[in-house]
Write a protein that holds these residues in place. Sequence first.
Motif, mmCIF file in Angstrom:
data_model
loop_
_atom_site.group_PDB
_atom_site.id
_atom_site.type_symbol
_atom_site.label_atom_id
_atom_site.label_comp_id
_atom_site.label_asym_id
_atom_site.label_seq_id
_atom_site.Cartn_x
_atom_site.Cartn_y
_atom_site.Cartn_z
ATOM 1 N N ALA A 127 0.906 -1.263 0.050
ATOM 2 C CA ALA A 127 0.141 0.113 0.083
ATOM 3 C C ALA A 127 0.754 1.241 -0.005
ATOM 4 C CB ALA A 127 -0.886 -0.062 1.202
ATOM 5 N N GLN A 128 2.082 1.167 0.808
ATOM 6 C CA GLN A 128 2.789 2.395 0.920
ATOM 7 C C GLN A 128 3.605 2.504 -0.642
ATOM 8 O OE1 GLN A 128 5.714 2.202 4.356
ATOM 9 N NE2 GLN A 128 5.705 4.728 4.174
ATOM 10 N N ALA A 129 3.938 1.523 -1.034
ATOM 11 C CA ALA A 129 4.850 1.447 -2.253
ATOM 12 C C ALA A 129 3.804 2.156 -3.640
ATOM 13 C CB ALA A 129 5.205 0.309 -2.796
ATOM 14 N N GLU A 130 2.411 1.759 -3.116
ATOM 15 C CA GLU A 130 1.502 2.672 -4.383
ATOM 16 C C GLU A 130 1.047 3.976 -3.938
ATOM 17 O OE1 GLU A 130 1.135 1.112 -7.095
ATOM 18 O OE2 GLU A 130 2.124 -0.583 -6.505
ATOM 19 N N GLY A 131 1.400 4.522 -2.719
ATOM 20 C CA GLY A 131 1.016 5.897 -2.767
ATOM 21 C C GLY A 131 0.340 5.918 -1.268
ATOM 22 N N ALA A 132 -0.175 4.927 -0.535
ATOM 23 C CA ALA A 132 -0.704 5.373 0.708
ATOM 24 C C ALA A 132 0.240 5.891 1.509
ATOM 25 C CB ALA A 132 -1.118 4.048 1.306
ATOM 26 N N THR A 133 -0.526 6.583 2.569
ATOM 27 C CA THR A 133 0.719 7.479 3.763
ATOM 28 C C THR A 133 -0.097 6.449 5.055
ATOM 29 O OG1 THR A 133 0.313 9.549 2.524
ATOM 30 C CG2 THR A 133 0.764 9.241 4.990
ATOM 31 N N VAL A 134 1.182 6.240 5.682
ATOM 32 C CA VAL A 134 0.958 5.217 6.940
ATOM 33 C C VAL A 134 0.824 6.429 8.087
ATOM 34 C CG1 VAL A 134 2.089 3.840 8.542
ATOM 35 C CG2 VAL A 134 2.541 3.559 6.082
ATOM 36 N N GLU A 135 -0.250 6.256 8.865
ATOM 37 C CA GLU A 135 -0.467 7.120 9.932
ATOM 38 C C GLU A 135 -0.090 6.693 11.151
ATOM 39 O OE1 GLU A 135 -4.393 8.217 8.735
ATOM 40 O OE2 GLU A 135 -3.738 9.793 7.606
ATOM 41 N N GLY A 136 0.973 5.862 11.444
ATOM 42 C CA GLY A 136 1.219 5.633 12.807
ATOM 43 C C GLY A 136 1.673 4.055 12.820
ATOM 44 N N PRO A 137 2.169 3.532 14.061
ATOM 45 C CA PRO A 137 2.624 2.214 14.186
ATOM 46 C C PRO A 137 1.558 1.023 14.160
ATOM 47 C CG PRO A 137 2.840 3.334 16.190
ATOM 48 C CD PRO A 137 2.315 4.327 15.109
ATOM 49 N N ILE A 138 1.862 -0.117 13.749
ATOM 50 C CA ILE A 138 0.903 -1.332 13.758
ATOM 51 C C ILE A 138 0.181 -1.180 15.031
ATOM 52 C CG2 ILE A 138 0.393 -3.196 13.482
ATOM 53 C CD1 ILE A 138 2.752 -3.471 11.245
ATOM 54 N N ARG A 139 -0.974 -1.199 15.213
ATOM 55 C CA ARG A 139 -1.668 -1.322 16.727
ATOM 56 C C ARG A 139 -1.924 -2.885 16.809
ATOM 57 N NH1 ARG A 139 -6.175 3.684 16.642
ATOM 58 N NH2 ARG A 139 -4.492 5.298 16.177
ATOM 59 N N VAL A 140 -1.850 -3.227 18.025
ATOM 60 C CA VAL A 140 -2.031 -4.716 18.424
ATOM 61 C C VAL A 140 -3.307 -4.742 19.432
ATOM 62 C CG1 VAL A 140 -0.907 -6.798 19.386
ATOM 63 C CG2 VAL A 140 0.490 -5.277 18.009
ATOM 64 N N SER A 141 -3.982 -5.655 19.321
ATOM 65 C CA SER A 141 -5.219 -5.838 20.080
ATOM 66 C C SER A 141 -5.487 -7.243 20.580
ATOM 67 C CB SER A 141 -6.249 -4.959 19.785
ATOM 68 O OG SER A 141 -6.900 -5.610 18.657
ATOM 69 N N ALA A 142 -6.326 -7.533 21.286
ATOM 70 C CA ALA A 142 -6.819 -8.922 21.517
ATOM 71 C C ALA A 142 -7.147 -9.761 20.165
ATOM 72 C CB ALA A 142 -7.893 -9.334 22.713
ATOM 73 N N TRP A 143 -7.979 -9.141 19.363
ATOM 74 C CA TRP A 143 -8.546 -9.644 18.040
ATOM 75 C C TRP A 143 -7.514 -9.527 17.086
ATOM 76 C CZ3 TRP A 143 -8.046 -6.051 14.324
ATOM 77 C CH2 TRP A 143 -8.203 -4.788 14.680
ATOM 78 N N GLY A 144 -6.469 -8.882 16.891
ATOM 79 C CA GLY A 144 -5.571 -8.800 15.834
ATOM 80 C C GLY A 144 -4.559 -7.659 15.728
ATOM 81 N N ARG A 145 -4.145 -7.142 14.644
ATOM 82 C CA ARG A 145 -3.355 -6.109 14.325
ATOM 83 C C ARG A 145 -3.886 -4.957 13.540
ATOM 84 N NH1 ARG A 145 1.673 -8.696 12.236
ATOM 85 N NH2 ARG A 145 2.718 -6.933 12.914
ATOM 86 N N MET A 146 -3.624 -3.763 13.520
ATOM 87 C CA MET A 146 -4.235 -2.940 12.492
ATOM 88 C C MET A 146 -3.166 -1.925 12.041
ATOM 89 S SD MET A 146 -7.808 -0.778 12.811
ATOM 90 C CE MET A 146 -7.290 0.023 14.612
ATOM 91 N N ALA A 147 -3.344 -1.313 10.743
ATOM 92 C CA ALA A 147 -2.420 -0.360 10.363
ATOM 93 C C ALA A 147 -3.141 0.722 9.806
ATOM 94 C CB ALA A 147 -1.586 -0.775 9.517
ATOM 95 N N LEU A 148 -3.173 1.965 10.225
ATOM 96 C CA LEU A 148 -3.940 3.058 9.858
ATOM 97 C C LEU A 148 -3.216 3.787 8.600
ATOM 98 C CD1 LEU A 148 -5.131 2.470 12.602
ATOM 99 C CD2 LEU A 148 -5.393 5.084 12.825
ATOM 100 N N LEU A 149 -3.949 3.968 7.545
ATOM 101 C CA LEU A 149 -3.452 4.619 6.355
ATOM 102 C C LEU A 149 -4.343 5.640 5.813
ATOM 103 C CD1 LEU A 149 -3.065 1.435 4.330
ATOM 104 C CD2 LEU A 149 -1.371 2.392 5.788
ATOM 105 N N ALA A 150 -4.169 6.484 4.779
ATOM 106 C CA ALA A 150 -4.665 7.358 3.990
ATOM 107 C C ALA A 150 -4.347 6.979 2.622
ATOM 108 C CB ALA A 150 -4.496 8.802 4.175
ATOM 109 N N ASP A 151 -5.470 6.643 1.880
ATOM 110 C CA ASP A 151 -5.221 6.443 0.266
ATOM 111 C C ASP A 151 -4.478 7.827 -0.283
ATOM 112 O OD1 ASP A 151 -7.181 8.261 -0.441
ATOM 113 O OD2 ASP A 151 -8.634 6.536 -1.257
ATOM 114 N N PRO A 152 -4.071 7.956 -1.529
ATOM 115 C CA PRO A 152 -3.461 9.156 -2.038
ATOM 116 C C PRO A 152 -4.581 10.320 -2.117
ATOM 117 C CG PRO A 152 -2.859 7.301 -3.176
ATOM 118 C CD PRO A 152 -3.893 6.857 -2.239
ATOM 119 N N TRP A 153 -5.797 10.052 -2.010
ATOM 120 C CA TRP A 153 -6.804 11.154 -2.117
ATOM 121 C C TRP A 153 -7.463 11.369 -0.817
ATOM 122 C CZ3 TRP A 153 -5.986 6.762 -5.159
ATOM 123 C CH2 TRP A 153 -5.637 7.058 -6.288
ATOM 124 N N GLY A 154 -6.802 11.052 0.291
ATOM 125 C CA GLY A 154 -7.152 11.601 1.595
ATOM 126 C C GLY A 154 -8.245 10.904 2.403
#
Length: 136
Positions: A90-117
Amino acid sequence: MPDLLVNIDVPDVSAAEAFYVRAFGFTVGRRLGPGAVELLGAGVPLYLLEKPAGTPAAPVGSAVRDYGRHWTPVHLDVVVEAIEPALARAQAEGATVEGPIRVSAWGRMALLADPWGHGVCLVQFKGRGYDELVSP
């Protein structure tokens, strides 16, 4: 039960198609004229609709489309098998990463923005996924 369709306004449908196909693995379903494309592979169809920046965002009010990063209460969660390679793609295609990977009891999540916000989260479930939050 009603059907659900997901529509995303973008200023350039060809660029958005390339991003969503390469970053997340969606496939092109139908082309609905020069300014709309249907993407498949998400459980519901995803429609990219070309709408120029600065055009009215709604038939009432004064809001106009702005493709800078913006907050909205509705966003996409893309479920992936492995978060690190999906994040790198996603990052190589132009997404902006908005923080570190978050970990919780159900799994992991990464917050991004696509190239159009638009907000997009990558979700990697573990164990029973969201059911990890429910008592057995």
